[in-house]
Write an enzyme that holds these catalytic residues in place. Structure first.
Site, PDB file in Angstrom:
ATOM      1  CG  ASP A  90      -1.853   1.156   1.225  1.00 36.71           C
ATOM      2  OD1 ASP A  90      -1.426   2.279   0.900  1.00 36.71           O
ATOM      3  OD2 ASP A  90      -3.031   0.942   1.517  1.00 36.71           O
ATOM      4  CG  HIS A  91       1.527   4.318  -3.148  1.00 37.07           C
ATOM      5  ND1 HIS A  91       0.300   4.049  -3.681  1.00 37.07           N
ATOM      6  CD2 HIS A  91       1.659   5.666  -3.178  1.00 37.07           C
ATOM      7  CE1 HIS A  91      -0.277   5.191  -4.019  1.00 37.07           C
ATOM      8  NE2 HIS A  91       0.517   6.190  -3.728  1.00 37.07           N
TER       9      HIS A  91
ATOM     10  CG  HIS B 250      -4.080   4.498  -0.877  1.00 41.27           C
ATOM     11  ND1 HIS B 250      -3.184   3.470  -0.845  1.00 41.27           N
ATOM     12  CD2 HIS B 250      -4.253   4.788  -2.195  1.00 41.27           C
ATOM     13  CE1 HIS B 250      -2.823   3.156  -2.084  1.00 41.27           C
ATOM     14  NE2 HIS B 250      -3.468   3.935  -2.917  1.00 41.27           N
TER      15      HIS B 250
HETATM   16  C1  BG6 Z   1      -3.302   4.819  -6.407  1.00 42.60           C
HETATM   17  C2  BG6 Z   1      -4.639   4.890  -7.066  1.00 42.60           C
HETATM   18  O1  BG6 Z   1      -3.225   3.720  -5.551  1.00 42.60           O
HETATM   19  O2  BG6 Z   1      -3.087   6.006  -5.655  1.00 42.60           O
HETATM   20  C3  BG6 Z   1      -4.708   6.110  -7.971  1.00 42.60           C
HETATM   21  O3  BG6 Z   1      -4.855   3.728  -7.831  1.00 42.60           O
HETATM   22  C4  BG6 Z   1      -4.383   7.357  -7.197  1.00 42.60           C
HETATM   23  O4  BG6 Z   1      -5.988   6.236  -8.571  1.00 42.60           O
HETATM   24  C5  BG6 Z   1      -3.064   7.178  -6.449  1.00 42.60           C
HETATM   25  O5  BG6 Z   1      -4.261   8.409  -8.133  1.00 42.60           O
HETATM   26  C6  BG6 Z   1      -2.811   8.346  -5.519  1.00 42.60           C
HETATM   27  O6  BG6 Z   1      -1.516   8.239  -5.004  1.00 42.60           O
HETATM   28  P1  BG6 Z   1      -0.692   9.517  -4.559  1.00 42.60           P
HETATM   29  O7  BG6 Z   1       0.556   8.954  -3.984  1.00 42.60           O
HETATM   30  O8  BG6 Z   1      -0.485  10.341  -5.775  1.00 42.60           O
HETATM   31  O9  BG6 Z   1      -1.559  10.212  -3.555  1.00 42.60           O
END
Ligand code: BG6
Length: 505
Positions: free
Chosen positions: A180-181, A243
């Site tokens: 989960d980045h 997230h």
């Molecule tokens: C991803 C989603 O996991 O997270 C995307 O699939 C989203 O739709 C993105 O744009 C948002 O990540 P960050 O790091 O730009 O907030």
């Protein structure tokens, strides 16, 4: 501590994530000397490419997406990249893959430690690990084997359970790293550090002093080139299931007994287990969905969601969602959590806002009607930092109170670059540290929690999917959704300290 040598295998190596995020993150580790000298990366996908062609592609990608200010080592790094074509569902392909891995191991004098990163369409998350296992590529007799799986982990509760069982049939839990980045973001980890390394916050961090918690993750972009995927997913699956609920967990968790992975992950899981189930009859009141419409932003025409490539023209997929819910435990009993996320909103901001209760009695003018004057804003991105809002006396006669800001910006902390989320997570997976990876139980609990909303929306077409013009803060009734409870959304601007519905863009 000397680092084990290993081979990094990326499935889906011809895709977008590999060139935009994974290879730049690995290059960044490389230039910081955080990888072993004989580091070897093997890109794998269906597209027929030679090693040389793959190297050229990645070199071009690095020229564009390099996250460091060092470009001197790109050619040297490219020399460590290799490529193999593979048909994902074909067993023989995996035997050939094994031969290739063994030959790379011998040529580059690497141990038989292997990380497999699945950066493929989610439909392959079951197939690839199964085929790897059939070909014994998960065998740890001669070296560790780890599997990194991108989100989404399943499409709903049933598919997530199926995927979990499928993976655990051939792989041990400690070989699995579910990405989960958001957990890789410095500022997300800092939620825990701010809470548990300071004595001043924890005594107030409960239902006695906190009125409600608000979490926003807004994006200004639309679905870009990902319409095909997104239309089957929607904001609830794409952002909330993973997230946003992870942010909830880190905000709400109890202090872990130690900073060890198991202790931290146990506390995170308990939050997921304490989410009050959403009653299907209440979905209309506690969940709001919307979809962006065409509009003109700063003089540029912007397409509506249904006109995006890959999106059905009659699509009912939500690009905006707001949810209200409770965490039923001792600390949070009765404290509402409001979370929202959306695409094509005015700005890209993610933040957690703790709204403290007002004083029990108002002494000063300007203090009245101030249901949440004291806010602690933990900004995840951009302008990363922390903002505390509190009342101050306006100079002069009397006791007029005005709300003021006290702010800390990460940029002022040090010259050091904040590493990307992928850089941190990839490094942790190499070290074998699972702290910042989701456990399957968490993901299963998250699905359980959201299923009533997904099912009620699916089965009741008459529940409105409110259109909102691109570049606005979501559906018109998004305000009522929270104002009816006597509070309001914070409308963040790009700068941490600013807020307002119409920030300067
Ligand atoms: C991803 C989603 O996991 O997270 C995307 O699939 C989203 O739709 C993105 O744009 C948002 O990540 P960050 O790091 O730009 O907030």
């Amino acid at each position: 501590m000397a680092m084990d040598s290993f081979i990094y295998v990326i499935f889906g190596a011809s895709g977008d994530l590999t060139k935009r995020k994974l290879v730049p993150a690995i290059y960044s580790l490389y230039v910081q000397n955080l990888l072993p000298e004989n580091f070897t990366l093997l890109g794998v996908s269906r597209t027929g490419l030679t090693d040389e062609q793959f190297r050229m592609r990645m070199t071009t990608a690095l020229e564009q997406f390099n996250e460091t200010d060092n470009t001197d080592k790109i050619q040297e790094f490219a020399g460590k990249l290799f490529y193999s074509t593979l048909q994902y569902d074909d067993s023989q392909s995996y035997e050939k893959l094994w031969d290739r891995l063994i030959s790379l191991k011998n040529i580059n004098d690497v141990s038989e430690n292997i990380i497999y990163y699945l950066s493929t369409p989610p439909e392959l998350y079951g197939v690839i690990p199964q085929r790897l296992a059939e070909a014994k590529l998960n065998n740890q007799a001669e070296g560790w084997k780890r599997l990194i799986i991108e989100k989404p982990f399943g499409y709903d509760l049933t598919s997530a359970l199926l995927l979990k069982d499928m993976l655990l049939k051939d792989w041990k839990e400690d070989q699995l790293y579910r990405i989960d980045h958001y957990l890789g973001k410095e500022t997300v980890q800092n939620l825990m550090v701010t809470r548990f390394s300071n004595g001043i916050f924890e005594p107030l961090w409960n239902s006695k002093y906190i009125d409600h918690v608000e979490i926003t993750s807004s994006e200004s972009l639309g679905v870009e080139q990902r319409g095909g995927y997104y239309d089957k997913s929607g904001a609830l699956r794409d952002m909330v299931q993973n997230h946003l609920l992870q942010l909830v967990a880190l905000t709400a968790m109890e202090p872990p007994a130690t900073a060890q992975p198991a202790a931290i992950r146990n506390e995170i899981l308990k939050v997921f287990q304490s989410l009050r189930p959403i009653d299907k009859d209440m979905v209309r009141d506690v969940a709001l969905r919307g979809q962006y419409l065409s509009s003109t932003i700063g003089g540029t025409d912007v397409k509506g969601y249904r006109n995006e490539e890959g999106v059905r023209q009659d699509s009912k997929t939500e690009t905006y969602v707001a949810l209200k819910f409770y965490i039923d435990n001792w600390r949070w009993g009765g404290v509402p959590f409001y979370i929202r996320t959306g695409k094509r909103l005015p700005t890209r901001v993610t933040e957690v806002i703790i709204h403290f209760k007002p004083t029990p009695h108002s002494l000063f003018s300007g203090q009245t009607n101030c249901s949440s004057c004291n806010q602690l804003v933990m900004r995840i991105q951009p302008d990363e930092g922390i903002l505390l809002k509190f009342g101050m006396k306006i100079p002069g006669a009397g006791f007029e109170v005005q709300n003021v800001n006290m702010e800390f910006h990460y940029s002022g902390l040090s010259e050091q670059r904040i590493p990307s989320a992928y850089e941190r997570l990839i490094f942790d997976s190499i070290k074998g540290d699972p702290t910042l990876f989701a456990r399957s139980e968490e993901l299963i609990e998250a699905w359980k929690f959201l299923m009533p909303v997904l099912e009620v929306w699916r089965d009741n077409e008459e529940i409105p999917l409110h259109g909102y013009p691109s570049g606005t803060w979501g559906p018109e009734n998004a305000d009522d959704f929270i104002v009816k409870d006597g509070t309001g959304w914070r409308y963040p601007c790009e700068n941490l300290a600013d807020n307002g519905k119409y920030c300067e863009l």
